[in-house]
Design a protein around this motif. Sequence first.
Motif, short mmCIF file in Angstrom:
data_model
loop_
_atom_site.label_atom_id
_atom_site.label_comp_id
_atom_site.label_asym_id
_atom_site.label_seq_id
_atom_site.Cartn_x
_atom_site.Cartn_y
_atom_site.Cartn_z
N LEU A 92 0.88 -1.16 0.00
CA LEU A 92 0.00 0.00 0.00
C LEU A 92 0.92 1.21 0.00
N ALA A 93 0.95 1.93 -1.12
CA ALA A 93 1.86 3.06 -1.27
C ALA A 93 1.10 4.37 -1.15
N ASN A 94 1.54 5.20 -0.21
CA ASN A 94 0.92 6.51 0.02
C ASN A 94 1.92 7.59 -0.40
N ASN A 95 1.64 8.22 -1.51
CA ASN A 95 2.54 9.24 -2.06
C ASN A 95 2.22 10.60 -1.45
N THR A 96 3.03 11.03 -0.50
CA THR A 96 2.80 12.32 0.16
C THR A 96 3.62 13.44 -0.47
N THR A 97 4.35 13.14 -1.54
CA THR A 97 5.18 14.15 -2.18
C THR A 97 4.35 14.98 -3.16
N ASN A 98 5.01 15.97 -3.78
CA ASN A 98 4.34 16.80 -4.78
C ASN A 98 4.68 16.37 -6.21
N GLN A 99 5.21 15.14 -6.33
CA GLN A 99 5.55 14.59 -7.64
C GLN A 99 4.91 13.21 -7.81
N SER A 100 4.70 12.82 -9.07
CA SER A 100 4.22 11.47 -9.33
C SER A 100 5.33 10.47 -9.06
N VAL A 101 4.92 9.25 -8.69
CA VAL A 101 5.88 8.17 -8.44
C VAL A 101 5.52 6.99 -9.32
N VAL A 102 6.52 6.41 -9.98
CA VAL A 102 6.31 5.26 -10.85
C VAL A 102 6.98 4.04 -10.22
N PHE A 103 6.19 2.97 -10.01
CA PHE A 103 6.75 1.71 -9.50
C PHE A 103 7.01 0.78 -10.68
N THR A 104 8.23 0.22 -10.72
CA THR A 104 8.59 -0.70 -11.78
C THR A 104 9.37 -1.87 -11.19
N GLN A 105 9.33 -3.01 -11.87
CA GLN A 105 10.15 -4.16 -11.46
C GLN A 105 10.80 -4.84 -12.66
N GLY A 106 10.27 -4.60 -13.82
CA GLY A 106 10.81 -5.20 -15.05
C GLY A 106 10.16 -4.51 -16.24
N SER A 107 10.24 -5.16 -17.38
CA SER A 107 9.73 -4.55 -18.62
C SER A 107 8.25 -4.81 -18.85
N GLY A 108 7.60 -5.55 -17.94
CA GLY A 108 6.21 -5.95 -18.17
C GLY A 108 5.18 -4.85 -18.01
N GLY A 109 5.47 -3.82 -17.25
CA GLY A 109 4.49 -2.76 -17.03
C GLY A 109 4.69 -2.11 -15.68
N ASN A 110 4.29 -0.85 -15.58
CA ASN A 110 4.51 -0.06 -14.38
C ASN A 110 3.20 0.50 -13.85
N VAL A 111 3.26 1.06 -12.65
CA VAL A 111 2.12 1.74 -12.04
C VAL A 111 2.56 3.13 -11.61
N THR A 112 1.77 4.13 -11.97
CA THR A 112 2.05 5.50 -11.58
C THR A 112 1.09 5.92 -10.48
N ILE A 113 1.65 6.49 -9.41
CA ILE A 113 0.84 7.00 -8.31
C ILE A 113 1.00 8.52 -8.28
N PRO A 114 -0.04 9.26 -8.62
CA PRO A 114 0.06 10.72 -8.63
C PRO A 114 0.35 11.27 -7.24
N ALA A 115 0.77 12.51 -7.20
CA ALA A 115 1.04 13.18 -5.93
C ALA A 115 -0.21 13.19 -5.06
N SER A 116 0.01 12.98 -3.76
CA SER A 116 -1.06 13.06 -2.75
C SER A 116 -2.15 12.02 -2.96
N THR A 117 -1.80 10.85 -3.47
CA THR A 117 -2.76 9.76 -3.61
C THR A 117 -2.14 8.46 -3.10
N SER A 118 -3.00 7.47 -2.90
CA SER A 118 -2.57 6.16 -2.41
C SER A 118 -3.11 5.07 -3.32
N LYS A 119 -2.35 3.97 -3.44
CA LYS A 119 -2.81 2.83 -4.22
C LYS A 119 -2.25 1.53 -3.64
N TRP A 120 -3.07 0.48 -3.72
CA TRP A 120 -2.57 -0.86 -3.48
C TRP A 120 -1.96 -1.36 -4.78
N ILE A 121 -0.72 -1.84 -4.72
CA ILE A 121 -0.05 -2.34 -5.91
C ILE A 121 0.57 -3.70 -5.62
#
Length: 242
Positions: A92-121
């Motif tokens: 459960l990632a809670n992005n408290t920054t003022n920038q978007s955050v991209v989670f990646t692990q390989g070439s298969g696909g990523n998830v972007t979490i906008p600023a001030s939002t949370s997502k289960w990934i």
Amino acid sequence: MASTYTVNSGIEKPGTGEQSGTWGTTTNTNFDIIDRVLNGVGTITLSGTTTTLSTSDGSLSDGHYKVLILAGSPSGTNTITISPNDQSKMYLANNTTNQSVVFTQGSGGNVTIPASTSKWIYADGAGAGAQVRVLPSEVVEDSSPQLGGNLDLNSNNITGTGNINTTGTLTVTGAVSSGSSNITSTGTVQGGQFTLDNSSNDWTFTVSSNKLIISYSGTAKMELDTSGNLKVTGNVTAYGSI
């Protein structure tokens, strides 16, 4: 026989007969890892535009946290690489920054979490082709959301610019308002009374004793029965102009 480690969390499994008199330290570390994996909340301070979220075998790591509080002052969109790429993870990632955050692990696909939002990934740990996906936690993220029971609006409204389609019966105890738009139905609209509201005086259509009664401002003006008989309180003009 040397120690081995669990696939996803790097929990140490001492070999048979090893660590005589010292296995307690290993066991305590393992319990700490399990505790963090199950319920741990950790702050990950971001800077620049890249971060590595690592899980190391046999030691407490940031990658073990269940809840990630993303903090700091990244200089732009920050890409967090989950390492190693062969471990399955769920956060459960809670992005408290003022920038978007991209989670990646390989070439298969990523998830972007906008600023001030949370997502289960979750990351699938598939190696070089690993991908990170989002677990739907909001209706907007679910392409086919379903209710397990009745939806209680708790005195709030449902608003939007799309359509509401139903194959069942729509039951309304209050008013149905379309604003400046149309209400269109290809089926049967059931109700004992319908009111056309123009914010001053209303036209009301009422079904009573199998008769259709049309009223204006609360006073009946026309009645139509099942035999086709029509009664009006005013004049009837045929072939007139409107």
